[in-house]
Design an enzyme around this catalytic site. Structure first.
Site, PDB file in Angstrom:
ATOM      1  N   PRO A  24     -34.558  -6.474 -39.321  1.00 16.85           N
ATOM      2  CA  PRO A  24     -33.607  -5.640 -38.569  1.00 16.85           C
ATOM      3  C   PRO A  24     -32.631  -4.829 -39.419  1.00 16.85           C
ATOM      4  O   PRO A  24     -31.424  -5.079 -39.429  1.00 16.85           O
ATOM      5  CB  PRO A  24     -32.881  -6.672 -37.699  1.00 16.85           C
ATOM      6  CG  PRO A  24     -32.893  -7.922 -38.521  1.00 16.85           C
ATOM      7  CD  PRO A  24     -34.213  -7.912 -39.249  1.00 16.85           C
ATOM      8  N   CYS A  25     -33.151  -3.807 -40.074  1.00 18.71           N
ATOM      9  CA  CYS A  25     -32.278  -2.929 -40.857  1.00 18.71           C
ATOM     10  C   CYS A  25     -31.318  -2.148 -39.959  1.00 18.71           C
ATOM     11  O   CYS A  25     -30.292  -1.651 -40.431  1.00 18.71           O
ATOM     12  CB  CYS A  25     -33.111  -1.978 -41.716  1.00 18.71           C
ATOM     13  SG  CYS A  25     -34.389  -1.076 -40.832  1.00 18.71           S
TER      14      CYS A  25
END
Length: 305
Positions: free
Chosen positions: A266-267
Site C-alpha cells: 500500500p504505497c
C-alpha cells in the site's frame, strides 16, 4: 493457451468479474466526481451540484457512492480533505513500530489482505528478469482497469490503466524486468484480481502470495509498506527512520514510487509531512479514491472541524 506479448493488440477479459465490472462502472462516475471535489473541496460542492455535473439525479449519485465506497459523497469529501489526512498521520511513527501476532507462516500477518511475501535474489534482479516467466492480464477493478502480473511464485505486479492507456501501462511494467518473458493468461490473472479486490476473499487461512523483484533497499521499503494498516498512513521520513536510515527520505520516496505491486503493497498510504498526498505513480485522483474507499471499509469517517 498462452499468448505472446503484443502491445498493439490487448484483449479484454472474456469473462469480466461481476463484482469488479460493476465496481469499475461506478468508478467512472466516482472518478469524474472526485476530480470536481478535488478541485473545489474548499467550496464544499453540494450533492445536487455533483449529481448535475455527473448527469445523474442526486439519489442516483448517492446510491453509486454508497454502493462503491460505503460512504456518502459528503463523507467521501471529508475522507480526502487535508484535515482527515492529518488525522491519519497522527500516530504514523507508532504504526510502524506495532507488532502483529497472527501466526501465519513466513512473514506473519502483514496487513489486511493477509499477505505473505518473498523476494527474488539480488542476482535475479541484476539479470533484469532474465529466465523469469511473467504472465499478465487486464481486469475490471473498483479503481478502473487493472493490470495483474504474476510468476509461478505469486503476484509480482499490479498497476492501473485508464481507458486507452492499456499499452502504456503494460509497457511501463514490462520495462521494470526487460529480459523476462511475458505471456498473456487472462484466466489465471483473473483469479488474482478477484483475490485482491473483493474483501470477502481476504482470509487469514488463505494468504495472498506475492513476490518482490527489486533492489535490496527497495524491498526493505516495500516490506515496510506492508506494515501500514488499512485506515492509517505514514510518511516517507518515518519509513526512512523505520529501516534505520533516517536521512534517506528522498531515496525512500523513489522506492515507494517504484513499487510494482500497487494497492496490495500500500504505497498509497504514504503521505508527505503535514498531510499532503505527495505523489502516486497511477495518478492522484486514484490515490484519493483508494484512500476514500478504504475509509469506507475501515470505519465511519468523523466530521472534520
Amino acid at each position: 493457451m498462452t499468448k505472446p506479448l503484443d502491445l498493439t493488440s490487448l484483449t479484454s477479459d472474456p469473462k469480466p468479474l461481476a463484482v469488479g465490472a460493476e465496481a469499475a462502472e461506478n468508478y467512472a462516475v466516482v472518478r469524474q466526481t472526485l476530480e470536481r471535489i478535488t478541485k473545489d473541496w474548499r467550496d464544499q460542492p453540494t450533492l445536487e451540484q455533483l449529481a448535475r455535473e455527473a448527469g445523474l439525479q442526486p439519489i442516483q449519485l448517492q446510491r453509486v457512492f454508497s454502493r462503491w465506497a460505503g460512504l456518502t459523497p459528503k463523507q467521501f469529501l471529508q475522507a480526502i480533505t487535508l484535515d482527515h489526512a492529518k488525522a491519519l498521520l497522527r500516530d504514523s511513527a507508532s504504526v510502524l513500530d506495532a507488532t502483529y501476532e497472527v501466526g501465519l507462516s513466513g512473514s506473519g500477518r502483514l496487513h489486511d489482505l493477509f499477505v505473505t511475501h518473498e523476494a527474488m535474489t539480488p542476482g535475479d534482479y541484476r539479470n533484469r528478469g532474465g529466465g523469469l516467466k511473467i504472465i499478465y492480464g487486464f481486469h475490471p477493478s473498483p479503481f478502473g482497469q487493472v493490470l495483474v502480473m504474476a510468476t509461478d511464485k505469486g503476484l509480482a505486479g499490479l498497476g492501473f490503466a485508464d481507458p486507452g492507456e492499456e499499452a502504456s501501462a503494460l509497457d511501463d511494467m514490462c520495462r521494470r524486468w526487460p529480459a523476462a518473458e511475458f505471456l498473456q493468461e487472462q484466466e489465471t490473472t483473473a483469479g488474482y484480481a478477484r483475490r485482491v479486490f473483493d474483501p470477502r476473499n481476504w482470509q487469514q487461512d488463505q494468504p495472498l502470495n506475492i513476490v518482490m523483484i527489486g533492489t535490496d533497499f527497495e524491498i526493505r521499503v516495500w516490506q515496510t509498506l506492508l506494515r501500514i494498516p488499512m485506515g492509517q498512513a505514514t510518511t516517507y521520513s518515518d519509513i526512512a527512520a523505520s529501516i534505520g536510515n533516517p536521512n534517506a527520505s528522498r531515496a525512500v520516496g523513489t522506492a515507494v514510487g517504484r513499487n510494482p505491486i500497487s494497492f496490495v503493497v500500500p504505497c498509497h498510504r504514504v503521505l508527505a509531512k503535514g498531510g499532503k498526498l505527495g505523489g502516486y505513480h497511477w495518478g492522484l485522483t486514484r490515490k484519493r479514491a483508494i484512500l476514500g474507499w478504504e475509509s469506507g471499509l475501515s470505519g465511519p469517517v468523523l466530521e472534520c472541524v
